[in-house]
Design a protein around this motif. Sequence first.
Motif, PDB file in Angstrom:
ATOM      1  N   PHE A   1       0.832  -1.206   0.000  1.00 19.48           N
ATOM      2  CA  PHE A   1       0.000   0.000   0.000  1.00 19.48           C
ATOM      3  C   PHE A   1       0.868   1.258   0.000  1.00 19.48           C
ATOM      4  N   ALA A   2       1.955   1.255   0.776  1.00 18.16           N
ATOM      5  CA  ALA A   2       2.838   2.416   0.813  1.00 18.16           C
ATOM      6  C   ALA A   2       3.501   2.655  -0.542  1.00 18.16           C
ATOM      7  N   ILE A   3       3.883   1.583  -1.221  1.00 17.54           N
ATOM      8  CA  ILE A   3       4.480   1.738  -2.553  1.00 17.54           C
ATOM      9  C   ILE A   3       3.457   2.261  -3.544  1.00 17.54           C
ATOM     10  N   ALA A   4       2.228   1.751  -3.463  1.00 15.65           N
ATOM     11  CA  ALA A   4       1.183   2.183  -4.395  1.00 15.65           C
ATOM     12  C   ALA A   4       0.805   3.644  -4.195  1.00 15.65           C
ATOM     13  N   THR A   5       0.822   4.108  -2.958  1.00 14.66           N
ATOM     14  CA  THR A   5       0.442   5.498  -2.676  1.00 14.66           C
ATOM     15  C   THR A   5       1.614   6.464  -2.772  1.00 14.66           C
ATOM     16  N   GLY A   6       2.804   5.944  -3.049  1.00 13.29           N
ATOM     17  CA  GLY A   6       3.958   6.823  -3.200  1.00 13.29           C
ATOM     18  C   GLY A   6       4.579   7.276  -1.901  1.00 13.29           C
ATOM     19  N   ALA A   7       4.357   6.537  -0.822  1.00 10.90           N
ATOM     20  CA  ALA A   7       4.955   6.892   0.474  1.00 10.90           C
ATOM     21  C   ALA A   7       6.374   6.344   0.542  1.00 10.90           C
ATOM     22  N   MET A   8       7.172   6.724  -0.458  1.00 14.94           N
ATOM     23  CA  MET A   8       8.584   6.321  -0.545  1.00 14.94           C
ATOM     24  C   MET A   8       9.411   7.564  -0.819  1.00 14.94           C
ATOM     25  N   PRO A   9       9.717   8.341   0.206  1.00 15.49           N
ATOM     26  CA  PRO A   9      10.446   9.592  -0.015  1.00 15.49           C
ATOM     27  C   PRO A   9      11.836   9.341  -0.562  1.00 15.49           C
ATOM     28  N   GLU A  10      12.347  10.320  -1.261  1.00 17.40           N
ATOM     29  CA  GLU A  10      13.693  10.212  -1.797  1.00 17.40           C
ATOM     30  C   GLU A  10      14.719  10.181  -0.669  1.00 17.40           C
ATOM     31  N   ILE A  11      15.868   9.634  -0.964  1.00 14.00           N
ATOM     32  CA  ILE A  11      16.920   9.520   0.037  1.00 14.00           C
ATOM     33  C   ILE A  11      17.448  10.913   0.376  1.00 14.00           C
ATOM     34  N   ARG A  12      17.446  11.205   1.654  1.00 11.71           N
ATOM     35  CA  ARG A  12      17.915  12.504   2.129  1.00 11.71           C
ATOM     36  C   ARG A  12      19.371  12.430   2.531  1.00 11.71           C
ATOM     37  N   ALA A  13      19.964  13.586   2.776  1.00 10.33           N
ATOM     38  CA  ALA A  13      21.392  13.635   3.086  1.00 10.33           C
ATOM     39  C   ALA A  13      21.715  12.930   4.391  1.00 10.33           C
ATOM     40  N   ARG A  14      20.764  12.886   5.332  1.00  4.97           N
ATOM     41  CA  ARG A  14      21.042  12.289   6.632  1.00  4.97           C
ATOM     42  C   ARG A  14      20.733  10.803   6.676  1.00  4.97           C
TER      43      ARG A  14
END
Length: 447
Positions: free
Chosen positions: A25-38
């Motif tokens: 469900f998280a993948i389908a809804t786009g709850a995959m933020p880009e990798i941040r510096a930290r």
Amino acid sequence: MRDYLLTLCVTAAVTYLLTGPVRKFAIATGAMPEIRARDVHREPTPRLGGIAMFFGLCTGLLVADHLQNLNSVFELSNEPRALLSGAALIWLIGVLDDKFELDALIKLGAQMISAGVMVMQGLTILWLPIPGVGTVALTQWQGTLLTVALVVLTINAVNFVDGLDGLAAGMVCIAATAFFLYAYRLWYGYMIEAAAPATLFAAILMGMCLGFLPHNMHPARIFMGDSGSMLIGLILAASAISITGQVDPDTLRLFEGSTREATHAALPVFIPLLLPLTIIAIPMADLVLAIVRRTWNGQSPFAADRGHLHHRLLEIGHSHSRAVLIMYFWSALIAFGTLAYSVHSTSMWIVLTVVFMSALGLVLLLLPRFAPRAPRWAESFVPPRYRRSRPVQPEAASAAVSGAAGSPQGPLEERPERIPVPAGVNGSTAIGHRSRFTDRRKAGTPS
């Protein structure tokens, strides 16, 4: 005990089984933020793991309500309903943050409102036990402010430590285990019914963490996100509030005799009353150091950076898994050492054991490059990184070098041993194809 174990197992099973669908469900809804510096992971990983944990909480409370020995908790106390109300609110804010990245001040306000909701329904600190003085009653405003402060500090401490795969869930599970043993001792040993809600909360919290950990261990397939970290922080704080501010220490009959004798007798019991603060001592220390560090550098206390304790363990050379295990070790040492002292305060063996384990932990911190090796007979049962390196024969090495000119690789038995690649940012080398984010600054916020 059987009812608590049944509630724990059901909560763990529901959390474990729901985490897989929640990941999809998280993948389908786009709850995959880009990798941040930290961040220390290399691939975008879905969040929203707190959804499965919240439904595990609801299931655990529902099962406990239908058990004969635990049904009295819901009949005699309103604390389970207060916990569910505050947890639902903080979980909803966490889900929105995992998806839309809410402002830090909005989350802080939601944490305070969630604590206020629990206070309005009776889950608040009514008195404080002070050794040598006794029970000090608090006014309504004092109890409310102290309750809100404890909830906010615990939530942010757990949220701050959620920086490595399996770190927050494992540390909270260790804390909940130690707290469950202490609360169960008060409830069963001293027959104090007021300790039953805290015992139930700790058992459910253990089940939530145990059910989520298989999906969250390195390399993690899903993160709990703020919806999970703030949720388990709230439950841990609710357990502390329930047993610290609701259980009357006078029922333990500790204040008998002279003041000196009463203080000495109450000391080992009063220390675990603050057990939720000692078992999150490491996250709390990390929180305080982060606030001081960011304020000293002219930044906001809520600004993210890579200066946390687990980040420093990676920088000095520890692998991702070893850094997590070291944090587990110190959390367990503090939590169970305090628990053991509360049971046998006069035993010198407890002090000696804690000192010895502390020395062992310091040695592990000073040996970041040490890698244990399995014996020859067990090499087929362990991962390759724990196998002993085999010496390369000079003839095989020369043949492999000469054969490399005509073909990219020689025969399998003539290939020289590969030189291991140094560990990356997260302390381990990638298995399989590399991430497309070769430069961390291309994928997240500028460093």
